[in-house]
Write an enzyme that holds these catalytic residues in place. Structure first.
Site, short mmCIF file in Angstrom:
data_model
loop_
_atom_site.label_atom_id
_atom_site.label_comp_id
_atom_site.label_asym_id
_atom_site.label_seq_id
_atom_site.Cartn_x
_atom_site.Cartn_y
_atom_site.Cartn_z
N ASP A 131 0.82 -1.21 0.00
CA ASP A 131 0.00 0.00 0.00
C ASP A 131 0.86 1.26 0.00
O ASP A 131 1.36 1.68 1.04
CB ASP A 131 -0.91 -0.03 1.23
CG ASP A 131 -1.80 1.18 1.28
OD1 ASP A 131 -2.12 1.64 2.38
OD2 ASP A 131 -2.16 1.70 0.20
N ASP A 174 -1.66 5.57 -5.08
CA ASP A 174 -2.03 4.70 -3.97
C ASP A 174 -2.35 3.29 -4.45
O ASP A 174 -3.48 3.02 -4.88
CB ASP A 174 -3.24 5.29 -3.23
CG ASP A 174 -3.60 4.50 -1.98
OD1 ASP A 174 -4.53 4.91 -1.26
OD2 ASP A 174 -2.95 3.46 -1.73
C1 LIG Z 1 -9.65 8.66 7.72
C2 LIG Z 1 -8.15 8.46 7.74
C3 LIG Z 1 -7.40 9.53 6.95
C4 LIG Z 1 -7.72 9.35 5.46
C5 LIG Z 1 -5.89 9.46 7.21
N1 LIG Z 1 -5.40 8.12 6.88
C6 LIG Z 1 -4.68 7.97 5.76
O1 LIG Z 1 -4.46 8.85 4.95
C7 LIG Z 1 -4.12 6.58 5.52
C8 LIG Z 1 -2.67 6.53 5.99
N2 LIG Z 1 -4.19 6.30 4.07
C9 LIG Z 1 -5.41 6.13 3.48
O2 LIG Z 1 -6.44 6.15 4.12
C10 LIG Z 1 -5.44 5.90 1.97
C11 LIG Z 1 -5.16 7.21 1.29
C12 LIG Z 1 -6.19 8.24 1.65
S1 LIG Z 1 -5.78 9.76 0.90
C13 LIG Z 1 -5.99 10.92 2.18
N3 LIG Z 1 -4.44 4.94 1.51
C14 LIG Z 1 -4.39 3.74 2.26
C15 LIG Z 1 -5.50 2.78 1.87
N4 LIG Z 1 -5.39 2.42 0.45
C16 LIG Z 1 -5.32 1.55 2.76
C17 LIG Z 1 -6.37 0.52 2.57
C18 LIG Z 1 -6.06 -0.65 1.88
C19 LIG Z 1 -7.01 -1.65 1.70
C20 LIG Z 1 -8.30 -1.46 2.24
C21 LIG Z 1 -8.61 -0.29 2.95
C22 LIG Z 1 -7.64 0.70 3.10
C23 LIG Z 1 -5.65 9.76 8.67
O3 LIG Z 1 -5.15 8.83 9.38
O4 LIG Z 1 -5.89 10.90 9.03
#
Ligand SMILES: CC[C@H](C)[C@H](NC(=O)[C@H](C)NC(=O)[C@@H](CCSC)NC[C@@H](N)Cc1ccccc1)C(=O)O
Length: 328
Positions: free
Chosen positions: A32, A217
């Site tokens: 990821d 991503d």
């Molecule tokens: C709600 C959470 C927000 C989006 C933020 N978290 C993130 O940006 C995290 C690191 N990344 C993610 O939530 C996204 C990118 C969001 S862009 C802001 N990438 C990870 C996602 N593909 C992982 C996944 C894989 C398979 C199934 C489900 C999820 C935070 O912690 O603030």
């Protein structure tokens, strides 16, 4: 050194899984580039949560060392997440090995991860500043591996309904056509983020993008951008409708979808093949299909697997740049 593993599409290209050896145990994990925690299903989880999964057995590894007092808790944009404690162990990904990699051992995982029995955890490949381990933030596998890699790079070669590859330490030029083009990455938010100011269908007027920023991503299935771009793109598709029941734009499965070009770093336009934008049927008869390009309300666009199926992508951690070229 270098390391190479298969990337196998699961459930109609919803995600891609790769084998990772942790302390002698091999698990299929979701690489990821949109997050920075390596976490796994493991023997500490409730039996219910473990159901259907291959779990890392914390008692079986000779080399696992628990990190006293360390915990993690991660949330993802789709509302999913996991949390637990932390150890270090030897991680080997296709020959690229890190002897003391932080392994985040889930003691709680959200329902969508429990239900997705094909995936036994994630390997975060974004920047380590996003890692959630407390009290001491930990490095990603790529950061730890980089000093021993032939080149400070990893590549994603994801294919539509076919086995592709992730490679660490080398760029296999036989896997793409022409010359790879590069753009600067802005690491401020911890993502592989670059400017992407416009989209274009054929030689029509380019469509501007609010915020003009995107992340690459590999852990996101679709290509998510502004509603304006989505509507303008599907205006070219007879019978395309925004179906709230289904949760996005659908169209007749036999539609001829146009290619979609997107700006990368203001330096080049990369192409997403129209055929890759036909993501999957929504009905058993296979008459109505769900689009691979869908809308999000955000100034940060998310270019997920739909984009990777058209572009071979290289992530350069040496100079923080991203390279793209059409697959061979
Ligand atoms: C709600 C959470 C927000 C989006 C933020 N978290 C993130 O940006 C995290 C690191 N990344 C993610 O939530 C996204 C990118 C969001 S862009 C802001 N990438 C990870 C996602 N593909 C992982 C996944 C894989 C398979 C199934 C489900 C999820 C935070 O912690 O603030």
């Amino acid at each position: 050194g270098t390391g190479k593993v298969t990337a196998t599409p699961i459930n109609g290209d919803v995600e891609y899984l790769s084998p990772v050896n942790i302390g002698g145990q091999t698990l299929n994990l979701d690489f990821d580039s949109g997050s920075s925690d390596l976490w796994v299903f493991n023997s500490q989880l409730s039996t219910a949560s473990q159901t259907g999964h291959t779990v890392f057995n914390v008692a079986k590894s000779q080399t696992l060392q628990m990190m006293t007092g360390a915990t993690y808790s991660i949330s993802y944009g789709d509302g999913s997440g996991s949390a637990g404690n932390v150890g270090t162990d030897t991680v080997n990904i296709g020959g690229a090995t890190v002897t003391s990699q932080a392994i985040e051992l889930a003691t709680a995982v959200s329902a969508s991860f429990v239900e997705d029995t094909a995936s036994n955890g994630l390997v975060g490949l974004a920047f380590s500043k996003l890692n959630t381990v407390k009290p001491t933030q930990q490095k990603t596998f790529f950061d730890n591996a980089m000093p021993n890699l032939a080149e400070p790079v990893f590549t994603a070669d994801l294919r539509s309904n076919a086995v592709g590859a992730y490679e660490f330490g080398a760029i296999d030029t036989s896997k793409f056509n022409g010359t790879m083009q590069w753009a600067a990455v802005n690491t401020t938010n911890g993502f592989w983020q670059f400017s992407s100011e416009k989209f274009q269908v054929g030689d029509a007027t380019p469509m501007a993008v609010p915020g003009g920023q995107a992340i690459a991503d590999t852990g996101t299935t679709l290509m998510l951008t502004s509603a304006a771009v989505v509507n303008a793109y599907y205006a070219n598709v007879q019978g395309a409708v925004n179906d709230q029941q289904v949760g996005g734009v659908t169209f007749p499965c036999n539609s001829q979808l146009p290619d979609l070009q997107f700006d990368v770093g203001g330096s080049f336009m990369a192409n997403v093949k129209g055929s890759d934008i036909n993501f999957a049927p929504v009905d058993n008869a296979g008459t109505t299909c769900f689009g691979g390009v869908q809308a999000i309300q955000s100034n940060l666009q998310i270019y997920g697997d739909i984009m990777f199926k058209s572009q071979f992508v290289a992530f350069n951690g040496g100079n923080n740049s991203i390279g793209m070229a059409p697959h061979q």
